[in-house]
Design a protein around this motif. Sequence first.
Motif, mmCIF file in Angstrom:
data_model
loop_
_atom_site.group_PDB
_atom_site.id
_atom_site.type_symbol
_atom_site.label_atom_id
_atom_site.label_comp_id
_atom_site.label_asym_id
_atom_site.label_seq_id
_atom_site.Cartn_x
_atom_site.Cartn_y
_atom_site.Cartn_z
ATOM 1 N N LEU B 86 -92.945 -51.429 -13.814
ATOM 2 C CA LEU B 86 -94.003 -52.443 -13.962
ATOM 3 C C LEU B 86 -94.549 -52.864 -12.606
ATOM 4 O O LEU B 86 -95.768 -52.904 -12.387
ATOM 5 C CB LEU B 86 -93.405 -53.641 -14.697
ATOM 6 N N ILE B 87 -93.629 -53.141 -11.645
ATOM 7 C CA ILE B 87 -94.058 -53.608 -10.326
ATOM 8 C C ILE B 87 -94.816 -52.501 -9.590
ATOM 9 O O ILE B 87 -95.875 -52.732 -8.999
ATOM 10 C CB ILE B 87 -92.823 -54.058 -9.526
ATOM 11 N N PHE B 89 -96.444 -50.033 -10.849
ATOM 12 C CA PHE B 89 -97.774 -49.811 -11.453
ATOM 13 C C PHE B 89 -98.744 -50.900 -11.026
ATOM 14 O O PHE B 89 -99.923 -50.636 -10.810
ATOM 15 C CB PHE B 89 -97.641 -49.779 -12.972
ATOM 16 N N LYS B 90 -98.228 -52.129 -10.860
ATOM 17 C CA LYS B 90 -99.119 -53.210 -10.433
ATOM 18 C C LYS B 90 -99.681 -52.938 -9.044
ATOM 19 O O LYS B 90 -100.828 -53.252 -8.755
ATOM 20 C CB LYS B 90 -98.349 -54.528 -10.400
ATOM 21 N N SER B 94 -101.059 -46.732 -10.931
ATOM 22 C CA SER B 94 -100.810 -45.347 -11.313
ATOM 23 C C SER B 94 -99.304 -45.171 -11.487
ATOM 24 O O SER B 94 -98.518 -45.849 -10.838
ATOM 25 C CB SER B 94 -101.333 -44.401 -10.241
#
Lengths: 286, 154
Positions: B86-87, B89-90, B94
């Motif tokens: 999650l982190i 991707f933030k 990608s």
Amino acid sequence: MLEKRDLILAIAVIVLGATGTYLMLPHRHGSAKPRRVHLIGAVLAGLALLLFATFWRAPASAISSLFFYAFSLAAVAGGLLTITSRNPIHSALWFASVVLSTSGLFLLAGAQFLAAGTVIVYAGAIIVTFLFVIMLAQMEGRAPYDRAARAPGRATFSCFLLFWALFYALLIVRVAPHPKGVAIDTDNERLVRSGEIASSYGLKADHPARLISELARRDTLRMDDISKRPKPHVAGLGEALYTEHLISVELAGTLLFVALIGALAIATPKLPIRPGDPRPQPLTKL
Amino acid sequence: MTPFPFELLMNYLLVGAALMALGMLGFLSRRNLIVMFLSAEMMLQGTALTLVGFGRYHGNWTGQIFTIVILTVAACEASVALALILILFKRRSSLDVTLWNELRESTQAPFEEPTVEEEAESVAPALGPESYPHLTRAGLEPAHPTSPWIERRK
């Protein structure tokens, strides 16, 4: 040693499997059409899987051999499709089939509690993964990183080398002859044979290996009681878990708690600190 | 208790070895973080099969107890890995793991590899004509509000 026919079959499994998997991995193969390459790879890998299945021995009863073959084929084929699917949603679905077949195999090996536990734990894990895929990944496997494996040739080579090493090491294993020179006649005798390891190797009473193997033979850890009757499943497992492995249970609980704290610390959104912001006050009065 | 001869143990070891090798292949060669996570879980499944087979063959509970511990570790790994995904991707928008290769040692030279776009296979075009709704031609363009829609929500 290994018979020649088995050796050739094993090499065929490895070569066909490696080639098929390499072709199935998402990657640009020259100017060939992806769909056709994928199809050829699937045929080769399926052939390798069928040849691999000839190395399995069917269990005694017809029903359990039917289920064993179904679960094993589904597990390995599902694993192959998990790592070669372009779309992460398909990967998650194939992984679900791997988990279900594995828990079926657990059931066939007499581990009912673990079969149920695996399904429950991994069902939650897969649903969460699904949510992540829906939230984050691009649908339809259109993202370029989903269509380009990373060094597929080298990765396939090294992983199938590992598989060949494990496969060969398993194929050349033969059951050791009975220590007393008697042929092992019944399956039940084979089952209890492991308890005789210490005495068969003539270890002295204070030898550390003997102490360890005595430890593995304690009554609480055995699946059958003194009169050779099987213990009730969950009761026996719980007895072993909470007597011999109590510290492991405590450690597992601690690990879950630490992972909970870690996941919270990682995933909690934090405000970015910009230059010019007032310095955050240290939390002294807690 | 039904007998569990050596041949059956061999079956379990072979299937476990296959799952382990396939999981390692997926972990090494795929770029998507989520698929890498699934491959790591698949390696754990292969190991668990091996342990359960050995425990049944030797007639004691230790294999199943090890598998319960593996299940616990897998649950912990899943929670931390999904939080990390999650982190990450933030930060980059990608799931490509190769975008994070500056996390290597500072003395380590970067791993030379072709870019994703060079290696990605072409996407097959969708079959059939794409169907978008046909709208009749409008007349005048309506007057757009000058303030953005967020400021109008009062």
